[in-house]
Design an enzyme around this catalytic site. Structure first.
Site, PDB file in Angstrom:
ATOM      1  N   GLU A  55       0.991  -9.874  -1.652  1.00 34.78           N
ATOM      2  CA  GLU A  55      -0.313 -10.225  -1.944  1.00 34.78           C
ATOM      3  C   GLU A  55      -0.359 -10.141  -3.349  1.00 34.78           C
ATOM      4  O   GLU A  55      -1.186 -11.458  -3.989  1.00 34.78           O
ATOM      5  CB  GLU A  55      -1.416  -9.546  -1.266  1.00 34.78           C
ATOM      6  N   GLU A  67       1.814  -6.397   7.975  1.00 34.10           N
ATOM      7  CA  GLU A  67       0.811  -5.561   8.478  1.00 34.10           C
ATOM      8  C   GLU A  67       0.779  -5.505   9.925  1.00 34.10           C
ATOM      9  O   GLU A  67       0.327  -4.458  10.347  1.00 34.10           O
ATOM     10  CB  GLU A  67      -0.380  -6.199   7.492  1.00 34.10           C
ATOM     11  N   ALA A  88       0.867  -1.078   0.018  1.00 29.02           N
ATOM     12  CA  ALA A  88       0.179   0.185   0.128  1.00 29.02           C
ATOM     13  C   ALA A  88       0.931   1.229  -0.121  1.00 29.02           C
ATOM     14  O   ALA A  88       1.842   1.268   0.499  1.00 29.02           O
ATOM     15  CB  ALA A  88      -0.879  -0.051   1.197  1.00 29.02           C
ATOM     16  N   GLY A 115       1.028  -5.589   0.460  1.00 35.85           N
ATOM     17  CA  GLY A 115      -0.005  -5.647  -0.854  1.00 35.85           C
ATOM     18  C   GLY A 115       0.966  -6.196  -1.774  1.00 35.85           C
ATOM     19  O   GLY A 115       0.362  -6.923  -2.975  1.00 35.85           O
TER      20      GLY A 115
HETATM   21  N1  COA Z   1       4.384   3.752   0.421  1.00 34.52           N
HETATM   22  C1  COA Z   1       4.899   4.891   0.106  1.00 34.52           C
HETATM   23  N2  COA Z   1       6.000   5.254  -0.145  1.00 34.52           N
HETATM   24  C2  COA Z   1       7.047   4.356  -0.067  1.00 34.52           C
HETATM   25  C3  COA Z   1       6.714   3.038   0.239  1.00 34.52           C
HETATM   26  C4  COA Z   1       5.157   2.450   0.488  1.00 34.52           C
HETATM   27  N3  COA Z   1       4.659   1.610   0.815  1.00 34.52           N
HETATM   28  N4  COA Z   1       7.652   2.205   0.334  1.00 34.52           N
HETATM   29  C5  COA Z   1       8.802   3.029   0.006  1.00 34.52           C
HETATM   30  N5  COA Z   1       8.218   4.334  -0.273  1.00 34.52           N
HETATM   31  C6  COA Z   1       8.874   5.342  -0.443  1.00 34.52           C
HETATM   32  C7  COA Z   1      10.081   5.952   0.590  1.00 34.52           C
HETATM   33  O1  COA Z   1       9.046   6.621   1.577  1.00 34.52           O
HETATM   34  C8  COA Z   1      10.887   6.709   0.139  1.00 34.52           C
HETATM   35  O2  COA Z   1      10.439   7.973  -0.388  1.00 34.52           O
HETATM   36  P1  COA Z   1      11.364   9.307  -0.275  1.00 34.52           P
HETATM   37  O3  COA Z   1      12.504   9.283  -1.376  1.00 34.52           O
HETATM   38  O4  COA Z   1      10.525  10.519  -0.485  1.00 34.52           O
HETATM   39  O5  COA Z   1      11.621   9.295   1.265  1.00 34.52           O
HETATM   40  C9  COA Z   1      11.105   5.980  -1.161  1.00 34.52           C
HETATM   41  O6  COA Z   1       9.924   5.191  -1.530  1.00 34.52           O
HETATM   42  C10 COA Z   1      12.375   5.267  -1.171  1.00 34.52           C
HETATM   43  O7  COA Z   1      12.246   4.248  -0.259  1.00 34.52           O
HETATM   44  P2  COA Z   1      13.455   3.736   0.613  1.00 34.52           P
HETATM   45  O8  COA Z   1      13.044   3.170   1.840  1.00 34.52           O
HETATM   46  O9  COA Z   1      14.274   4.599   0.777  1.00 34.52           O
HETATM   47  O10 COA Z   1      13.823   2.553  -0.190  1.00 34.52           O
HETATM   48  P3  COA Z   1      14.799   1.190  -0.140  1.00 34.52           P
HETATM   49  O11 COA Z   1      15.012   0.837  -1.449  1.00 34.52           O
HETATM   50  O12 COA Z   1      15.849   1.479   0.684  1.00 34.52           O
HETATM   51  O13 COA Z   1      13.661   0.183   0.594  1.00 34.52           O
HETATM   52  C11 COA Z   1      11.687  -0.906   0.935  1.00 34.52           C
HETATM   53  C12 COA Z   1      12.754  -0.292  -0.221  1.00 34.52           C
HETATM   54  C13 COA Z   1      10.360  -1.379  -0.103  1.00 34.52           C
HETATM   55  C14 COA Z   1      12.309  -2.128   1.662  1.00 34.52           C
HETATM   56  C15 COA Z   1      11.269   0.053   1.860  1.00 34.52           C
HETATM   57  O14 COA Z   1      10.942   1.479   1.443  1.00 34.52           O
HETATM   58  C16 COA Z   1      10.197  -0.402   2.781  1.00 34.52           C
HETATM   59  O15 COA Z   1      10.243  -1.249   3.781  1.00 34.52           O
HETATM   60  N6  COA Z   1       8.767   0.202   2.532  1.00 34.52           N
HETATM   61  C17 COA Z   1       7.620  -0.011   3.382  1.00 34.52           C
HETATM   62  C18 COA Z   1       7.006  -1.482   2.990  1.00 34.52           C
HETATM   63  C19 COA Z   1       5.758  -1.494   3.792  1.00 34.52           C
HETATM   64  O16 COA Z   1       5.904  -1.628   5.047  1.00 34.52           O
HETATM   65  N7  COA Z   1       4.870  -1.609   3.102  1.00 34.52           N
HETATM   66  C20 COA Z   1       3.261  -1.696   3.620  1.00 34.52           C
HETATM   67  C21 COA Z   1       2.885  -2.977   3.805  1.00 34.52           C
HETATM   68  S1  COA Z   1       1.206  -2.964   4.346  1.00 34.52           S
END
Ligand code: COA
Length: 261
Positions: free
Chosen positions: A115, A135, A67, A112
């Site tokens: 999923e 989640e 999400a 998601g």
């Molecule tokens: N929603 C919105 N923005 C997101 C996002 C999400 N689920 N996941 C990452 N982003 C954004 C970050 O906020 C960041 O934005 P910014 O540059 O404006 O700060 C950008 O994407 C890069 O994220 P970053 O964490 O620096 O990248 P990474 O390559 O080091 O790590 C992930 C990638 C996917 C592992 C990490 O971003 C992450 O754990 N995201 C959250 C995943 C999550 O919990 N999802 C929800 C599940 S319900």
């Protein structure tokens, strides 16, 4: 610039590649991306020229970060409920595509995103990819199929472990638990998916669709009810010209040419 959240390419063999294209947000499921993906999936379902669908994400960092948490923070409870309803519908539409689908997991597949990979028929992971359902650590539960599709795929105890702990598993461990079919080797992820898809591109499309219907529809049925469903699905293939073509090709010692009719 015309920014497209989902890209689609289809080659002359009928292999479609859908690419989630928001690398700056790690391909998170924002409203625009969800609408675009649903539109593409509906079009692919109607297109008889499409035989196999690969779903992947842009960049190396993420297949899909789940999400869009930035968008979500702006939503009220009712809007969240409506949006998650649309997300569930999208997953169901992907799962119901009457073609083989392969998730090409190029990076993190979280929430998601995981999923979405589970809604595909098969999963191939890049060596550095990871999957997880975090989640419960965000105050919610997997709401777009995770609590149902994950235990069916890897068993109840492992699914509970992953959902309760929110732990991310790396590609090799995911393969060992049956969460992904394959881990791509040095040939690269899309090439590994193409290799997996190649024999399916040569199979009869109606047979593939009916095999998928029989397998998916049989889950949760008694053996007797499942066998009845299999009989119904088989019956759909009997009047097809592709079945007759396969018999003729066998006699003539050549490869069959299937038309999906
Ligand atoms: N929603 C919105 N923005 C997101 C996002 C999400 N689920 N996941 C990452 N982003 C954004 C970050 O906020 C960041 O934005 P910014 O540059 O404006 O700060 C950008 O994407 C890069 O994220 P970053 O964490 O620096 O990248 P990474 O390559 O080091 O790590 C992930 C990638 C996917 C592992 C990490 O971003 C992450 O754990 N995201 C959250 C995943 C999550 O919990 N999802 C929800 C599940 S319900």
């Amino acid at each position: 610039m015309d920014h497209q959240d989902v890209l689609l390419e289809v080659d002359d063999q009928g292999l479609a590649i859908l690419t989630l294209n928001r690398p700056e947000r790690r391909n998170a499921l924002g409203a625009t991306l969800v609408d675009a993906l649903r539109g593409h999936v509906a079009a692919l379902a109607r297109d008889p020229g499409v035989r196999v669908v690969i779903l992947t994400g842009q960049g190396d960092a993420a297949f899909c970060a789940g999400a869009d948490l930035k968008e979500r923070a702006q939503m009220g409870p009712e809007e969240v409920e409506r949006f998650v309803g649309g997300l569930r519908a999208m997953m169901d539409e992907v799962a119901a595509l009457p073609r083989p689908t392969i998730a090409a997991i190029n990076g993190a597949a979280l929430g998601g995103g995981c999923e979405l990979a589970l809604a595909c028929d098969m999963r191939v992971a890049a060596a550095g990819a990871s999957l997880g359902l975090p989640e419960t650590h965000l105050g919610i539960i997997p709401g777009a199929g995770g609590t149902q599709r994950l235990p069916r795929l890897i068993g109840v105890a492992l699914a509970k472990e992953l959902i309760f702990t929110g732990r991310r598993v790396q590609a090799d461990e995911a393969q060992a638990m049956g969460l992904v079919n394959r881990v791509a080797g040095p040939e690269g992820l899309i090439e590994a998916c193409r290799r997996l898809a190649a024999p399916m591109l040569g199979a009869a499309p109606i047979a593939l669709a009916q095999a998928k219907r029989a397998i998916d529809g049989g889950e949760g049925l008694s053996l007797a009810a499942g066998l009845t469903l299999e009989g119904e699905c088989y019956a759909v293939t009997i009047p097809t010209s592709d079945r007759v073509e396969a018999l003729a090709a066998f006699q003539e010692k050549r490869r069959p040419v299937f038309k999906g009719r």
